[in-house]
Design a protein around this motif. Structure first.
Motif, PDB file in Angstrom:
ATOM      1  N   ASN A  15      14.005 -27.726  -0.808  1.00  0.00           N
ATOM      2  CA  ASN A  15      13.263 -26.643  -1.459  1.00  0.00           C
ATOM      3  C   ASN A  15      12.762 -27.008  -2.847  1.00  0.00           C
ATOM      4  O   ASN A  15      12.175 -26.182  -3.528  1.00  0.00           O
ATOM      5  N   GLY A  16      12.962 -28.230  -3.279  1.00  0.00           N
ATOM      6  CA  GLY A  16      12.515 -28.648  -4.605  1.00  0.00           C
ATOM      7  C   GLY A  16      11.097 -29.189  -4.624  1.00  0.00           C
ATOM      8  O   GLY A  16      10.547 -29.578  -3.596  1.00  0.00           O
ATOM      9  N   LYS A  17      10.529 -29.221  -5.801  1.00  0.00           N
ATOM     10  CA  LYS A  17       9.187 -29.767  -6.014  1.00  0.00           C
ATOM     11  C   LYS A  17       9.260 -31.290  -5.957  1.00  0.00           C
ATOM     12  O   LYS A  17      10.153 -31.885  -6.533  1.00  0.00           O
ATOM     13  N   GLY A  18       8.313 -31.914  -5.258  1.00  0.00           N
ATOM     14  CA  GLY A  18       8.236 -33.363  -5.308  1.00  0.00           C
ATOM     15  C   GLY A  18       8.156 -34.083  -3.975  1.00  0.00           C
ATOM     16  O   GLY A  18       8.108 -35.301  -3.938  1.00  0.00           O
ATOM     17  N   LYS A  19       8.130 -33.347  -2.881  1.00  0.00           N
ATOM     18  CA  LYS A  19       8.079 -33.999  -1.563  1.00  0.00           C
ATOM     19  C   LYS A  19       6.734 -34.694  -1.339  1.00  0.00           C
ATOM     20  O   LYS A  19       6.691 -35.866  -0.989  1.00  0.00           O
ATOM     21  N   THR A  20       5.659 -33.973  -1.566  1.00  0.00           N
ATOM     22  CA  THR A  20       4.329 -34.573  -1.452  1.00  0.00           C
ATOM     23  C   THR A  20       4.169 -35.666  -2.495  1.00  0.00           C
ATOM     24  O   THR A  20       3.656 -36.753  -2.204  1.00  0.00           O
ATOM     25  N   THR A  21       4.631 -35.402  -3.696  1.00  0.00           N
ATOM     26  CA  THR A  21       4.531 -36.382  -4.775  1.00  0.00           C
ATOM     27  C   THR A  21       5.239 -37.681  -4.405  1.00  0.00           C
ATOM     28  O   THR A  21       4.714 -38.773  -4.633  1.00  0.00           O
ATOM     29  N   VAL A  39      -3.379 -40.237   5.209  1.00  0.00           N
ATOM     30  CA  VAL A  39      -2.658 -39.007   4.864  1.00  0.00           C
ATOM     31  C   VAL A  39      -3.293 -37.871   5.661  1.00  0.00           C
ATOM     32  O   VAL A  39      -4.502 -37.639   5.558  1.00  0.00           O
ATOM     33  N   ILE A  40      -2.468 -37.199   6.439  1.00  0.00           N
ATOM     34  CA  ILE A  40      -2.923 -36.021   7.170  1.00  0.00           C
ATOM     35  C   ILE A  40      -2.186 -34.841   6.572  1.00  0.00           C
ATOM     36  O   ILE A  40      -0.966 -34.767   6.612  1.00  0.00           O
ATOM     37  N   GLN A  41      -2.953 -33.955   5.971  1.00  0.00           N
ATOM     38  CA  GLN A  41      -2.402 -32.819   5.256  1.00  0.00           C
ATOM     39  C   GLN A  41      -2.446 -31.584   6.138  1.00  0.00           C
ATOM     40  O   GLN A  41      -3.521 -31.102   6.465  1.00  0.00           O
ATOM     41  N   PHE A  42      -1.277 -31.115   6.551  1.00  0.00           N
ATOM     42  CA  PHE A  42      -1.182 -29.887   7.325  1.00  0.00           C
ATOM     43  C   PHE A  42      -1.152 -28.701   6.378  1.00  0.00           C
ATOM     44  O   PHE A  42      -0.550 -28.759   5.311  1.00  0.00           O
ATOM     45  N   MET A  43      -1.819 -27.618   6.749  1.00  0.00           N
ATOM     46  CA  MET A  43      -1.723 -26.322   6.080  1.00  0.00           C
ATOM     47  C   MET A  43      -2.369 -26.262   4.692  1.00  0.00           C
ATOM     48  O   MET A  43      -2.182 -25.288   3.980  1.00  0.00           O
ATOM     49  N   LYS A  44      -3.090 -27.262   4.292  1.00  0.00           N
ATOM     50  CA  LYS A  44      -3.841 -27.198   3.039  1.00  0.00           C
ATOM     51  C   LYS A  44      -5.255 -27.666   3.336  1.00  0.00           C
ATOM     52  O   LYS A  44      -5.443 -28.732   3.916  1.00  0.00           O
ATOM     53  N   GLY A  45      -6.237 -26.875   2.911  1.00  0.00           N
ATOM     54  CA  GLY A  45      -7.614 -27.231   3.215  1.00  0.00           C
ATOM     55  C   GLY A  45      -8.463 -27.540   2.003  1.00  0.00           C
ATOM     56  O   GLY A  45      -9.611 -27.927   2.136  1.00  0.00           O
ATOM     57  N   SER A  46      -7.935 -27.388   0.831  1.00  0.00           N
ATOM     58  CA  SER A  46      -8.732 -27.607  -0.373  1.00  0.00           C
ATOM     59  C   SER A  46      -8.714 -29.070  -0.788  1.00  0.00           C
ATOM     60  O   SER A  46      -7.664 -29.688  -0.901  1.00  0.00           O
ATOM     61  N   SER A  47      -9.897 -29.602  -1.036  1.00  0.00           N
ATOM     62  CA  SER A  47     -10.002 -30.979  -1.523  1.00  0.00           C
ATOM     63  C   SER A  47      -9.945 -31.020  -3.047  1.00  0.00           C
ATOM     64  O   SER A  47     -10.201 -32.055  -3.648  1.00  0.00           O
ATOM     65  N   GLU A  48      -9.594 -29.912  -3.671  1.00  0.00           N
ATOM     66  CA  GLU A  48      -9.535 -29.844  -5.129  1.00  0.00           C
ATOM     67  C   GLU A  48      -8.219 -30.362  -5.699  1.00  0.00           C
ATOM     68  O   GLU A  48      -8.059 -30.451  -6.908  1.00  0.00           O
ATOM     69  N   LEU A 106       2.324 -37.572   7.094  1.00  0.00           N
ATOM     70  CA  LEU A 106       2.040 -36.248   7.627  1.00  0.00           C
ATOM     71  C   LEU A 106       2.592 -35.232   6.633  1.00  0.00           C
ATOM     72  O   LEU A 106       3.757 -34.820   6.723  1.00  0.00           O
ATOM     73  N   ASP A 107       1.768 -34.888   5.680  1.00  0.00           N
ATOM     74  CA  ASP A 107       2.204 -34.031   4.585  1.00  0.00           C
ATOM     75  C   ASP A 107       2.275 -32.577   5.043  1.00  0.00           C
ATOM     76  O   ASP A 107       1.328 -32.059   5.634  1.00  0.00           O
ATOM     77  N   THR A 139       6.683 -34.883   5.562  1.00  0.00           N
ATOM     78  CA  THR A 139       7.125 -34.110   4.403  1.00  0.00           C
ATOM     79  C   THR A 139       7.122 -32.616   4.709  1.00  0.00           C
ATOM     80  O   THR A 139       6.529 -32.164   5.674  1.00  0.00           O
ATOM     81  N   GLY A 140       7.786 -31.880   3.836  1.00  0.00           N
ATOM     82  CA  GLY A 140       7.802 -30.430   3.901  1.00  0.00           C
ATOM     83  C   GLY A 140       9.212 -29.890   4.016  1.00  0.00           C
ATOM     84  O   GLY A 140      10.099 -30.536   4.563  1.00  0.00           O
ATOM     85  N   ARG A 141       9.398 -28.697   3.483  1.00  0.00           N
ATOM     86  CA  ARG A 141      10.715 -28.065   3.526  1.00  0.00           C
ATOM     87  C   ARG A 141      11.085 -27.682   4.951  1.00  0.00           C
ATOM     88  O   ARG A 141      10.243 -27.642   5.821  1.00  0.00           O
ATOM     89  N   ASN A 142      12.357 -27.418   5.145  1.00  0.00           N
ATOM     90  CA  ASN A 142      12.901 -26.947   6.425  1.00  0.00           C
ATOM     91  C   ASN A 142      12.658 -27.924   7.574  1.00  0.00           C
ATOM     92  O   ASN A 142      12.281 -27.517   8.681  1.00  0.00           O
ATOM     93  N   ALA A 143      12.895 -29.193   7.340  1.00  0.00           N
ATOM     94  CA  ALA A 143      12.741 -30.184   8.408  1.00  0.00           C
ATOM     95  C   ALA A 143      13.650 -29.831   9.576  1.00  0.00           C
ATOM     96  O   ALA A 143      14.800 -29.422   9.387  1.00  0.00           O
ATOM     97  N   ASP A 144      13.135 -29.974  10.775  1.00  0.00           N
ATOM     98  CA  ASP A 144      13.879 -29.696  11.989  1.00  0.00           C
ATOM     99  C   ASP A 144      15.094 -30.620  12.097  1.00  0.00           C
ATOM    100  O   ASP A 144      15.008 -31.810  11.782  1.00  0.00           O
TER     101      ASP A 144
END
Length: 176
Positions: A15-21, A39-48, A106-107, A139-144
């Protein structure tokens, strides 16, 4: 072409900050050695996000944004969210077995899995079909639990304190 012969499966969760980083730090290290990174980014669509702008500058880096530029409702995801996550899964599968990449990240795939946008069997299949020389990072919280069990490296990032608690908002160049 990279010179590493044995790729592993890495999981950055918690649950901490830094997984993508952390995963993008690995990407930067790999790019410094002329590895090819996807890098395949799930659940984020902004290129900003600054990290994607930076990765665009590397010839050996490819980024696919597979999400909408909005939050996904875990209890009732939109059909489009499921479709985009499924497209992300297909892109991950294709990229990993293409022979074009040394590292596939797979972010936020763990979150897509937790939100039931993709199924655990799909992620386990990616782990199973991973070519021996490809590094796969999830990456991502709550890994199976099954994903964690089968991974070669798992890092859990724990939140001890976060500046959001002081009312400091997300900052350009630091959080996005």
């Amino acid at each position: 072409m990279s010179n590493h012969e044995l790729g592993t499966v890495q999981v950055y969760t918690g649950n901490g900050k830094g997984k993508t980083t952390a995963s993008l730090g690995l990407a930067l290290r790999a790019l410094g050695h002329n590895f090819r990174v996807c890098v395949i980014q799930f659940m984020k669509g902004s290129s900003e996000y600054g990290e994607y702008k930076a990765l665009e500058k590397f010839e050996n880096a490819t980024v696919h944004l597979m999400g909408r530029d909005t939050f996904v409702n875990k209890e009732a995801p939109e059909v489009e969210d499921v479709e985009l996550a499924q497209e992300g899964y297909e892109k991950a599968r294709e990229s990993m077995i293409s022979g074009k990449y040394d590292i596939v990240i797979l972010d936020e795939v763990n979150v897509a899995l937790d939100f039931h946008l993709i199924e655990v069997e799909q992620v386990l299949e990616l782990m199973d079909i991973k070519p021996k020389n490809v590094e796969l990072v999830l990456t991502g919280r709550n890994a199976d639990k099954e994903v964690v069990k089968r991974a070669d490296l798992v890092s859990e990032i724990k939140e001890v304190k976060h500046h959001f608690q002081k009312g400091i908002p997300s900052r350009k160049g630091v959080e996005h």
